[in-house]
Design a protein around this motif. Sequence first.
Motif, PDB file in Angstrom:
ATOM      1  N   VAL A  58       0.847  -1.202   0.000  1.00  0.00           N
ATOM      2  CA  VAL A  58       0.000   0.000   0.000  1.00  0.00           C
ATOM      3  C   VAL A  58       0.875   1.243   0.000  1.00  0.00           C
ATOM      4  O   VAL A  58       0.637   2.197  -0.748  1.00  0.00           O
ATOM      5  CB  VAL A  58      -0.963  -0.022   1.209  1.00  0.00           C
ATOM      6  CG1 VAL A  58      -1.626   1.323   1.411  1.00  0.00           C
ATOM      7  CG2 VAL A  58      -2.006  -1.105   1.028  1.00  0.00           C
ATOM      8  N   ARG A  59       1.920   1.231   0.856  1.00  0.00           N
ATOM      9  CA  ARG A  59       2.816   2.386   0.903  1.00  0.00           C
ATOM     10  C   ARG A  59       3.515   2.588  -0.436  1.00  0.00           C
ATOM     11  O   ARG A  59       3.638   3.709  -0.930  1.00  0.00           O
ATOM     12  CB  ARG A  59       3.841   2.223   2.017  1.00  0.00           C
ATOM     13  CG  ARG A  59       3.270   2.471   3.404  1.00  0.00           C
ATOM     14  CD  ARG A  59       4.374   2.535   4.441  1.00  0.00           C
ATOM     15  NE  ARG A  59       5.154   1.309   4.543  1.00  0.00           N
ATOM     16  CZ  ARG A  59       4.822   0.250   5.263  1.00  0.00           C
ATOM     17  NH1 ARG A  59       3.700   0.248   5.960  1.00  0.00           N
ATOM     18  NH2 ARG A  59       5.588  -0.813   5.295  1.00  0.00           N
ATOM     19  N   LEU A  60       3.981   1.494  -1.045  1.00  0.00           N
ATOM     20  CA  LEU A  60       4.643   1.584  -2.340  1.00  0.00           C
ATOM     21  C   LEU A  60       3.672   2.101  -3.393  1.00  0.00           C
ATOM     22  O   LEU A  60       4.025   2.954  -4.212  1.00  0.00           O
ATOM     23  CB  LEU A  60       5.199   0.223  -2.755  1.00  0.00           C
ATOM     24  CG  LEU A  60       5.906   0.164  -4.107  1.00  0.00           C
ATOM     25  CD1 LEU A  60       7.130   1.078  -4.084  1.00  0.00           C
ATOM     26  CD2 LEU A  60       6.310  -1.255  -4.443  1.00  0.00           C
ATOM     27  N   GLY A  61       2.440   1.606  -3.354  1.00  0.00           N
ATOM     28  CA  GLY A  61       1.430   2.080  -4.302  1.00  0.00           C
ATOM     29  C   GLY A  61       1.170   3.561  -4.142  1.00  0.00           C
ATOM     30  O   GLY A  61       1.031   4.295  -5.121  1.00  0.00           O
ATOM     31  N   ARG A  62       1.121   4.021  -2.900  1.00  0.00           N
ATOM     32  CA  ARG A  62       0.918   5.452  -2.665  1.00  0.00           C
ATOM     33  C   ARG A  62       2.098   6.260  -3.178  1.00  0.00           C
ATOM     34  O   ARG A  62       1.928   7.344  -3.735  1.00  0.00           O
ATOM     35  CB  ARG A  62       0.713   5.715  -1.178  1.00  0.00           C
ATOM     36  CG  ARG A  62      -0.628   5.246  -0.672  1.00  0.00           C
ATOM     37  CD  ARG A  62      -0.783   5.515   0.802  1.00  0.00           C
ATOM     38  NE  ARG A  62      -2.024   4.951   1.306  1.00  0.00           N
ATOM     39  CZ  ARG A  62      -2.261   4.672   2.558  1.00  0.00           C
ATOM     40  NH1 ARG A  62      -1.329   4.904   3.473  1.00  0.00           N
ATOM     41  NH2 ARG A  62      -3.412   4.156   2.937  1.00  0.00           N
ATOM     42  N   GLN A  63       3.309   5.744  -2.982  1.00  0.00           N
ATOM     43  CA  GLN A  63       4.485   6.453  -3.479  1.00  0.00           C
ATOM     44  C   GLN A  63       4.464   6.531  -5.004  1.00  0.00           C
ATOM     45  O   GLN A  63       4.753   7.575  -5.585  1.00  0.00           O
ATOM     46  CB  GLN A  63       5.758   5.754  -3.004  1.00  0.00           C
ATOM     47  CG  GLN A  63       6.018   5.908  -1.532  1.00  0.00           C
ATOM     48  CD  GLN A  63       7.190   5.062  -1.056  1.00  0.00           C
ATOM     49  OE1 GLN A  63       7.725   4.254  -1.821  1.00  0.00           O
ATOM     50  NE2 GLN A  63       7.578   5.240   0.190  1.00  0.00           N
ATOM     51  N   VAL A  64       4.124   5.410  -5.643  1.00  0.00           N
ATOM     52  CA  VAL A  64       4.050   5.390  -7.107  1.00  0.00           C
ATOM     53  C   VAL A  64       2.969   6.359  -7.585  1.00  0.00           C
ATOM     54  O   VAL A  64       3.176   7.114  -8.547  1.00  0.00           O
ATOM     55  CB  VAL A  64       3.777   3.955  -7.624  1.00  0.00           C
ATOM     56  CG1 VAL A  64       3.412   3.950  -9.088  1.00  0.00           C
ATOM     57  CG2 VAL A  64       4.976   3.074  -7.357  1.00  0.00           C
ATOM     58  N   ASP A  65       1.821   6.352  -6.913  1.00  0.00           N
ATOM     59  CA  ASP A  65       0.756   7.279  -7.277  1.00  0.00           C
ATOM     60  C   ASP A  65       1.219   8.719  -7.125  1.00  0.00           C
ATOM     61  O   ASP A  65       0.920   9.580  -7.961  1.00  0.00           O
ATOM     62  CB  ASP A  65      -0.491   7.047  -6.412  1.00  0.00           C
ATOM     63  CG  ASP A  65      -1.203   5.741  -6.750  1.00  0.00           C
ATOM     64  OD1 ASP A  65      -0.910   5.175  -7.835  1.00  0.00           O
ATOM     65  OD2 ASP A  65      -2.037   5.299  -5.935  1.00  0.00           O
ATOM     66  N   GLY A  66       1.958   8.999  -6.053  1.00  0.00           N
ATOM     67  CA  GLY A  66       2.464  10.351  -5.829  1.00  0.00           C
ATOM     68  C   GLY A  66       3.440  10.770  -6.914  1.00  0.00           C
ATOM     69  O   GLY A  66       3.385  11.887  -7.425  1.00  0.00           O
TER      70      GLY A  66
ATOM     71  N   GLU B  44       2.927  13.751  -9.706  1.00  0.00           N
ATOM     72  CA  GLU B  44       3.908  14.817  -9.893  1.00  0.00           C
ATOM     73  C   GLU B  44       4.339  14.904 -11.353  1.00  0.00           C
ATOM     74  O   GLU B  44       4.443  15.998 -11.917  1.00  0.00           O
ATOM     75  CB  GLU B  44       5.130  14.573  -9.009  1.00  0.00           C
ATOM     76  CG  GLU B  44       4.879  14.801  -7.536  1.00  0.00           C
ATOM     77  CD  GLU B  44       6.087  14.420  -6.683  1.00  0.00           C
ATOM     78  OE1 GLU B  44       7.181  14.226  -7.249  1.00  0.00           O
ATOM     79  OE2 GLU B  44       5.913  14.301  -5.463  1.00  0.00           O
ATOM     80  N   GLN B  45       4.589  13.748 -11.978  1.00  0.00           N
ATOM     81  CA  GLN B  45       5.000  13.742 -13.388  1.00  0.00           C
ATOM     82  C   GLN B  45       3.890  14.280 -14.279  1.00  0.00           C
ATOM     83  O   GLN B  45       4.139  15.038 -15.224  1.00  0.00           O
ATOM     84  CB  GLN B  45       5.388  12.329 -13.818  1.00  0.00           C
ATOM     85  CG  GLN B  45       6.680  11.845 -13.223  1.00  0.00           C
ATOM     86  CD  GLN B  45       7.015  10.428 -13.635  1.00  0.00           C
ATOM     87  OE1 GLN B  45       6.184   9.719 -14.210  1.00  0.00           O
ATOM     88  NE2 GLN B  45       8.242  10.007 -13.338  1.00  0.00           N
ATOM     89  N   LYS B  46       2.655  13.897 -13.965  1.00  0.00           N
ATOM     90  CA  LYS B  46       1.521  14.377 -14.754  1.00  0.00           C
ATOM     91  C   LYS B  46       1.386  15.893 -14.613  1.00  0.00           C
ATOM     92  O   LYS B  46       1.163  16.603 -15.596  1.00  0.00           O
ATOM     93  CB  LYS B  46       0.252  13.672 -14.269  1.00  0.00           C
ATOM     94  CG  LYS B  46      -0.874  13.714 -15.254  1.00  0.00           C
ATOM     95  CD  LYS B  46      -2.056  12.797 -14.970  1.00  0.00           C
ATOM     96  CE  LYS B  46      -2.377  12.531 -13.545  1.00  0.00           C
ATOM     97  NZ  LYS B  46      -3.662  11.827 -13.377  1.00  0.00           N
ATOM     98  N   GLN B  47       1.539  16.386 -13.392  1.00  0.00           N
ATOM     99  CA  GLN B  47       1.429  17.816 -13.154  1.00  0.00           C
ATOM    100  C   GLN B  47       2.544  18.562 -13.887  1.00  0.00           C
ATOM    101  O   GLN B  47       2.298  19.601 -14.509  1.00  0.00           O
ATOM    102  CB  GLN B  47       1.498  18.107 -11.659  1.00  0.00           C
ATOM    103  CG  GLN B  47       1.314  19.578 -11.335  1.00  0.00           C
ATOM    104  CD  GLN B  47       1.341  19.821  -9.832  1.00  0.00           C
ATOM    105  OE1 GLN B  47       1.444  18.896  -9.049  1.00  0.00           O
ATOM    106  NE2 GLN B  47       1.244  21.082  -9.466  1.00  0.00           N
ATOM    107  N   MET B  48       3.768  18.030 -13.853  1.00  0.00           N
ATOM    108  CA  MET B  48       4.883  18.677 -14.549  1.00  0.00           C
ATOM    109  C   MET B  48       4.641  18.685 -16.055  1.00  0.00           C
ATOM    110  O   MET B  48       4.928  19.678 -16.740  1.00  0.00           O
ATOM    111  CB  MET B  48       6.194  17.970 -14.218  1.00  0.00           C
ATOM    112  CG  MET B  48       6.664  18.228 -12.797  1.00  0.00           C
ATOM    113  SD  MET B  48       8.098  17.271 -12.243  1.00  0.00           S
ATOM    114  CE  MET B  48       9.197  17.308 -13.614  1.00  0.00           C
ATOM    115  N   ALA B  49       4.103  17.578 -16.578  1.00  0.00           N
ATOM    116  CA  ALA B  49       3.814  17.513 -18.014  1.00  0.00           C
ATOM    117  C   ALA B  49       2.740  18.529 -18.389  1.00  0.00           C
ATOM    118  O   ALA B  49       2.865  19.226 -19.410  1.00  0.00           O
ATOM    119  CB  ALA B  49       3.365  16.104 -18.391  1.00  0.00           C
TER     120      ALA B  49
END
Length: 107
Positions: free
Chosen positions: A73-81, A85-90
């Motif tokens: 779950v923590r890893l999934g949250r990190q990946v989602d985060g 961030e990448q989507k926002q930068m794009a």
Amino acid sequence: MPLWVFLFMILTLSSGSHCSLPPSLPLRMRRYADAIFTNSYRKVLGQLSTRKLLQDIMSRQQGERNQEQGARVRLGRQVDGVWAEQKQMALESVLVALLQKHRNSQG
């Protein structure tokens, strides 16, 4: 401790296995009865300790599974985060490019 084990122990102890036999029986029969009781009692104790051991092992495995799920779950949250961030930068880079294009076309 299961109820049947408790009752078995109470009945056995209250009967006083070696004392309940008539004194006329030979010593050999008394020893035989004591041996039967002792063997049965050891089996019950063995089953109880085995059951406790299995419960401990199962609870440890369940705890490990819970830790693994928490890590996922923590890893999934990190990946989602990271993805957010990448989507926002794009999106920001696309908006900056559109603004520059719009300014260049006006000027």
